[in-house]
Design an enzyme around this catalytic site. Structure first.
Site, PDB file in Angstrom:
ATOM      1  N   GLU A  91      -6.496  92.813 -31.368  1.00 20.58           N
ATOM      2  CA  GLU A  91      -7.579  92.485 -30.449  1.00 20.58           C
ATOM      3  C   GLU A  91      -7.809  90.992 -30.309  1.00 20.58           C
ATOM      4  OE1 GLU A  91     -11.148  94.536 -31.715  1.00 20.58           O
ATOM      5  OE2 GLU A  91      -9.950  96.300 -32.175  1.00 20.58           O
ATOM      6  N   CYS A 104     -11.478  84.452 -29.561  1.00 19.56           N
ATOM      7  CA  CYS A 104     -11.483  84.932 -30.945  1.00 19.56           C
ATOM      8  C   CYS A 104     -10.192  85.713 -31.172  1.00 19.56           C
ATOM      9  CB  CYS A 104     -12.699  85.828 -31.166  1.00 19.56           C
ATOM     10  SG  CYS A 104     -12.701  86.633 -32.777  1.00 19.56           S
ATOM     11  N   CYS A 111      -6.081  95.080 -42.022  1.00 21.47           N
ATOM     12  CA  CYS A 111      -6.571  94.143 -43.031  1.00 21.47           C
ATOM     13  C   CYS A 111      -6.610  94.843 -44.388  1.00 21.47           C
ATOM     14  CB  CYS A 111      -7.973  93.667 -42.658  1.00 21.47           C
ATOM     15  SG  CYS A 111      -8.644  92.405 -43.768  1.00 21.47           S
ATOM     16  N   CYS A 115     -13.585  95.412 -46.768  1.00 16.92           N
ATOM     17  CA  CYS A 115     -15.043  95.244 -46.626  1.00 16.92           C
ATOM     18  C   CYS A 115     -15.650  96.535 -46.071  1.00 16.92           C
ATOM     19  CB  CYS A 115     -15.366  94.064 -45.707  1.00 16.92           C
ATOM     20  SG  CYS A 115     -14.765  92.484 -46.324  1.00 16.92           S
ATOM     21  N   CYS A 118     -16.704  96.971 -42.202  1.00 18.50           N
ATOM     22  CA  CYS A 118     -15.797  96.458 -41.170  1.00 18.50           C
ATOM     23  C   CYS A 118     -14.790  97.515 -40.712  1.00 18.50           C
ATOM     24  CB  CYS A 118     -15.062  95.239 -41.724  1.00 18.50           C
ATOM     25  SG  CYS A 118     -13.945  94.477 -40.540  1.00 18.50           S
ATOM     26  N   SER A 213     -17.478  84.298 -45.061  1.00 18.02           N
ATOM     27  CA  SER A 213     -18.253  85.532 -44.944  1.00 18.02           C
ATOM     28  C   SER A 213     -18.889  85.834 -46.293  1.00 18.02           C
ATOM     29  CB  SER A 213     -17.334  86.677 -44.515  1.00 18.02           C
ATOM     30  OG  SER A 213     -16.741  86.375 -43.274  1.00 18.02           O
ATOM     31  N   HIS A 215     -22.412  87.221 -46.899  1.00 17.79           N
ATOM     32  CA  HIS A 215     -23.050  88.533 -46.717  1.00 17.79           C
ATOM     33  C   HIS A 215     -23.989  88.974 -47.833  1.00 17.79           C
ATOM     34  CE1 HIS A 215     -20.570  88.627 -43.278  1.00 17.79           C
ATOM     35  NE2 HIS A 215     -19.513  89.203 -43.790  1.00 17.79           N
ATOM     36  N   CYS A 332     -14.776  93.305 -34.474  1.00 15.91           N
ATOM     37  CA  CYS A 332     -13.877  93.594 -35.577  1.00 15.91           C
ATOM     38  C   CYS A 332     -13.191  94.946 -35.610  1.00 15.91           C
ATOM     39  CB  CYS A 332     -14.624  93.416 -36.879  1.00 15.91           C
ATOM     40  SG  CYS A 332     -14.748  91.701 -37.243  1.00 15.91           S
TER      41      CYS A 332
HETATM   42  N1  SAH Z   1     -11.356  88.287 -42.553  1.00 12.68           N
HETATM   43  C1  SAH Z   1     -12.163  87.206 -42.071  1.00 12.68           C
HETATM   44  C2  SAH Z   1     -12.263  87.134 -40.548  1.00 12.68           C
HETATM   45  C3  SAH Z   1     -12.452  88.401 -39.768  1.00 12.68           C
HETATM   46  S1  SAH Z   1     -14.031  89.182 -39.695  1.00 12.68           S
HETATM   47  C4  SAH Z   1     -13.533  87.261 -42.686  1.00 12.68           C
HETATM   48  O1  SAH Z   1     -13.821  88.192 -43.417  1.00 12.68           O
HETATM   49  O2  SAH Z   1     -14.307  86.320 -42.499  1.00 12.68           O
HETATM   50  C5  SAH Z   1     -15.113  88.143 -38.807  1.00 12.68           C
HETATM   51  C6  SAH Z   1     -16.566  88.300 -39.254  1.00 12.68           C
HETATM   52  O3  SAH Z   1     -17.142  89.544 -38.804  1.00 12.68           O
HETATM   53  C7  SAH Z   1     -16.712  88.293 -40.763  1.00 12.68           C
HETATM   54  O4  SAH Z   1     -17.821  87.505 -41.132  1.00 12.68           O
HETATM   55  C8  SAH Z   1     -16.970  89.764 -41.050  1.00 12.68           C
HETATM   56  O5  SAH Z   1     -17.571  89.942 -42.294  1.00 12.68           O
HETATM   57  C9  SAH Z   1     -17.825  90.163 -39.877  1.00 12.68           C
HETATM   58  N2  SAH Z   1     -17.943  91.597 -39.637  1.00 12.68           N
HETATM   59  C10 SAH Z   1     -17.043  92.573 -39.859  1.00 12.68           C
HETATM   60  N3  SAH Z   1     -17.529  93.773 -39.509  1.00 12.68           N
HETATM   61  C11 SAH Z   1     -18.776  93.562 -39.040  1.00 12.68           C
HETATM   62  C12 SAH Z   1     -19.788  94.414 -38.524  1.00 12.68           C
HETATM   63  N4  SAH Z   1     -19.608  95.727 -38.434  1.00 12.68           N
HETATM   64  N5  SAH Z   1     -20.949  93.837 -38.138  1.00 12.68           N
HETATM   65  C13 SAH Z   1     -21.140  92.500 -38.227  1.00 12.68           C
HETATM   66  N6  SAH Z   1     -20.223  91.648 -38.693  1.00 12.68           N
HETATM   67  C14 SAH Z   1     -19.047  92.168 -39.113  1.00 12.68           C
END
Ligand code: SAH
Length: 357
Positions: A91, A104, A111, A115, A118, A213, A215, A332
């Site tokens: 994507e 983006c 991946c 997480c 995600c 990230s 969180h 994501c």
């Molecule tokens: N792997 C990298 C980049 C990809 S994710 C990372 O973890 O930073 C890009 C951002 O979107 C990250 O901050 C991730 O934690 C966040 N993200 C993933 N799923 C999400 C969701 N369902 N809602 C909000 N943010 C999310």
């Protein structure tokens, strides 16, 4: 096997042309064609015919095709699902802001990071992207849409620091004055927190923005939603971020997803503020984008505001991120996921995680 010519940097291409007995300016000509989206050597009309043939014998040119494309009616955000040469899909999202367009991009197919909130990681890691496959996402999105791309964020599918070598190569390509010429200060790289790789990246002294990230500010909460926290706990990660700032002089940006009852408690805001105190940092608060497969909910608007106020009062700058493209699966891995489901590829796959594990 033929070599992927678009993943080659200009110095590498120059060396290859020199070795082939070609004049020095040929490398630049080829590079310019590739970075304008040429799909074949045949198109490179200012190259001699026999050189075009020899190049086609030794090299391939990657060109993705559009598997799906969705445009948000609300804000003009466009989401592309690109089909790569081997059939895998990734994507790319094009977002429009007043100051220009941001693309983006994804860095991997799937991946491995796991997480819990995600969608990208639900099917695990399929493979890492090549430098040209990352470049193609920027290039062909710009060509398809006609947008002038001013910024790039590595925040799509995948963990960029898990594919650092190819990501660094991509950065050199997209930054090249003979190519798309996008300045490092207009590029952000987001990581789930691979602290060892943050140190490696710091040594490159690039002027890009590192986005982490986070969180959650405590190991118990962060460990529950991000398996990577077992290897690199919060304080280890924040130490690496401090070193990153010392070495590069670039302020680190923290992504903080607001998840109801998981990451939005007041004491977590207090703890976050004390851990970031004295650090050149910025916090982006992002309400969770609920993913169908995940039993997690976004924080209430009031909880987000309260969290932001606590941070600001304690001297940590925090903004609440505007969410774009909510009507088009623009977060994501959701589009790829839905596409795979529609094509029935995922039908037999077991979910990696269910709430309560
Ligand atoms: N792997 C990298 C980049 C990809 S994710 C990372 O973890 O930073 C890009 C951002 O979107 C990250 O901050 C991730 O934690 C966040 N993200 C993933 N799923 C999400 C969701 N369902 N809602 C909000 N943010 C999310």
């Amino acid at each position: 096997m033929k070599q992927d010519i678009k993943s080659m940097t200009l110095p590498e291409l120059s060396a290859a042309m020199r070795a082939a007995g070609e004049p020095a300016f040929r490398a630049r000509q080829i590079f310019v064609w590739l970075h304008r989206g040429a799909a074949s050597f045949e198109e490179m009309s200012d190259l001699p015919k026999d050189l075009r043939n020899r190049l086609a014998d030794s090299y391939t040119i990657t060109v993705p095709t559009i598997a799906r494309k969705q445009r948000s009616r609300r804000d003009g955000t466009v989401k592309y699902l690109w089909r790569l040469a081997d059939g895998n899909c990734v994507e790319t999202v094009l977002m429009r802001y007043h100051h220009g367009s941001t693309v983006c991009i994804s860095s991997e197919v799937g991946c491995a990071m796991g997480c819990r909130f995600c969608a990208s990681t639900l099917g695990g890691l399929v493979r890492r992207l090549t430098a040209s496959e990352m470049l193609d996402q920027v290039l062909f999105t710009a060509l398809d849409d006609g947008a002038a791309v001013s910024n790039i964020v590595l925040m799509g599918i995948g963990e960029p620091l898990d594919n650092l070598e190819n990501v660094l190569r991509f950065l050199e390509l997209v930054n090249s004055p003979e190519g798309m010429n996008i300045g490092m200060r207009h590029i952000s790289l987001s990581t789930c927190g691979l602290a060892d790789k943050i140190d490696v990246l710091a040594q490159k002294k690039l002027q890009l923005t590192l986005s982490v990230s986070l969180h959650a500010p405590d190991d118990a909460s962060r460990g529950a939603i991000m398996p990577v926290n077992r290897k690199f706990p919060v304080d280890t990660l924040l130490d690496a971020c401090r070193r990153y700032f010392e070495i590069t002089g670039r302020r680190v940006s923290f992504e903080y997803t607001m998840i109801d009852g998981v990451s939005d408690r007041e004491e977590q805001a207090q703890l976050l503020a004390s851990k970031l105190r004295g650090m050149a940092a910025h916090v982006n608060l992002i309400p969770l984008n609920a993913v169908r497969e995940r039993d997690l909910r976004p924080s209430s608007r009031q909880a987000v505001q309260r969290f932001q106020q606590i941070l600001e009062r304690r001297g940590v700058t925090a903004t609440v991120r505007r969410s774009l493209g909510g009507d088009i699966d623009a977060s994501c891995g959701q589009l790829r996921r839905n596409y795979l489901e529609d094509s029935n590829v995922m039908a037999k796959e077991e979910p990696l995680w269910t709430h309560g594990d």
